[in-house]
Design an enzyme around this catalytic site. Structure first.
Site, mmCIF file in Angstrom:
data_model
loop_
_atom_site.group_PDB
_atom_site.id
_atom_site.type_symbol
_atom_site.label_atom_id
_atom_site.label_comp_id
_atom_site.label_asym_id
_atom_site.label_seq_id
_atom_site.Cartn_x
_atom_site.Cartn_y
_atom_site.Cartn_z
ATOM 1 N N GLU A 260 0.828 -1.200 0.000
ATOM 2 C CA GLU A 260 0.000 0.000 0.000
ATOM 3 C C GLU A 260 0.871 1.262 0.000
ATOM 4 O O GLU A 260 0.627 2.201 -0.765
ATOM 5 C CB GLU A 260 -0.939 0.010 1.210
ATOM 6 N N CYS B 42 6.706 -11.219 6.954
ATOM 7 C CA CYS B 42 7.652 -11.532 8.029
ATOM 8 C C CYS B 42 6.953 -12.294 9.149
ATOM 9 O O CYS B 42 7.580 -13.094 9.850
ATOM 10 C CB CYS B 42 8.253 -10.240 8.578
#
Length: 337
Positions: free
Chosen positions: A128, A181
């Site tokens: 984004e 992650c």
């Protein structure tokens, strides 16, 4: 010319003329995490005249495994990454100017951040923000050096050089954004590899050398790598880079924004109607209902109803210990009344 750059100047593609261009450059780095700290340190040591670093987060113990600028005391002091980065970079090279902002990059501030910069380095952790910066740099007509990492995999792509597709053009061709992650982890060597490629491209652009315009990816664990010529993927009707571009990601969304931070069991809330928080009176007002209260000029951190919360002056709130956005909003509303 300071002798500290002697070996860099002896590298003929840079030379004295290239070093002067490096020292005249103003680089914006979006994010001060793994890629941000690696890029910042290399560019500072190289003598880039001015670095502007923007980051929204504070330091956490899990950052120290791969974010090379920081130390344990920074975590204990609950320092924003941007503040700790500036302190460390100033110790590395006191001859350069370092400007930092503790802020989320949004449609409201991204154009101002990009304005007047030589180039922008991508060190963010989400698509984004990349699309937002893609639009802002296309509008300002400056290059954007994209970089991304997860697990042992990395990817780079220079945007805004030649007649190449922008990030918006490539959305359908990029790997799906299902790995994070949080789910796949990350090892520190891939950080250094991606940052090294980004900084090399930055040097090439600044000194006027040819930049390889391919989209490159590498997996250090498996040894796989690829370099793809993506020029044919440029969309003539792309709203972010065509002749009649409308830059759709720059439209300002004035509703409450919420995001789960990558690699963290944390929700960030941004409430547009809130102006800058007055930290001192707020700390006084909530001290009777919270514990482990830490207050400094940058933020308030506290424990509230089994959750660690961090409140910034710009109206952003981090709620640690949950990925539930609804729960995070309810906790915030209850704390702030």
């Amino acid at each position: 010319m300071n002798s500290r750059y002697e070996k860099q100047q002896l590298f003929q593609p840079i030379g004295e003329g290239g070093q002067k261009k490096i020292q005249d450059a103003h680089v914006l780095i979006i994010g001060a995490g793994a890629l941000g700290s690696a890029n910042s340190e290399m560019l500072a040591r190289a003598g880039v005249g001015k670095l502007t670093i923007v980051d929204r987060d504070i330091l956490d113990w899990s950052n120290l495994q791969r974010q090379q600028l920081y130390k344990e005391q920074d975590v204990l002091d609950q320092l924003p990454k941007a503040v700790a980065a500036k302190k460390r970079i100033s110790e590395i090279n006191s001859m350069i100017e370092v400007e930092t902002f503790i802020a989320d990059v949004t449609a409201k501030n991204v154009e101002k951040l990009v304005e007047g910069k030589t180039l922008v380095v991508d060190a963010t952790d989400n698509i984004e923000t990349r699309l937002l910066v893609n639009d802002a740099t296309r509008k300002a007509d400056i290059p954007f050096f994209m970089g991304a990492i997860v697990a042992s995999y990395g990817m780079i792509y220079p945007i805004g050089l030649g007649d190449q597709p922008c990030l918006h053009c490539l959305l359908d061709a990029l790997p799906p954004h299902t790995l994070t992650c949080d789910t796949s982890g990350v090892i520190s060597p891939i950080v250094q590899v991606v940052a090294a490629h980004q900084v090399t491209n930055v040097f090439q652009y600044i000194v006027g050398a040819e930049v390889d315009l391919k989209l490159k990816s590498f997996d250090l664990w498996t040894g796989e790598h690829a370099a793809i010529n993506v020029k044919t993927l440029k969309r003539p009707d792309c709203p972010s880079c065509c002749d009649q571009a409308t830059y759709p990601f720059l439209s300002d969304n004035r509703q409450t924004r919420a995001a789960v931070l990558c690699g963290r069991d944390t929700v960030q809330l941004t409430i547009p109607h809130m102006r800058k928080l007055e930290l001192r009176p707020l700390a006084t007002a909530i001290q009777s209902v919270v514990s482990k209260l830490i207050y400094n000029e940058h933020l308030i951190a506290c424990q509230y109803l089994d959750h660690r919360m961090v409140l910034f002056k710009d109206g952003r709130i981090l709620v640690h210990g949950t990925k539930d956005i609804v729960k995070a909003k309810a906790l915030t509303a209850k704390l702030l009344g």
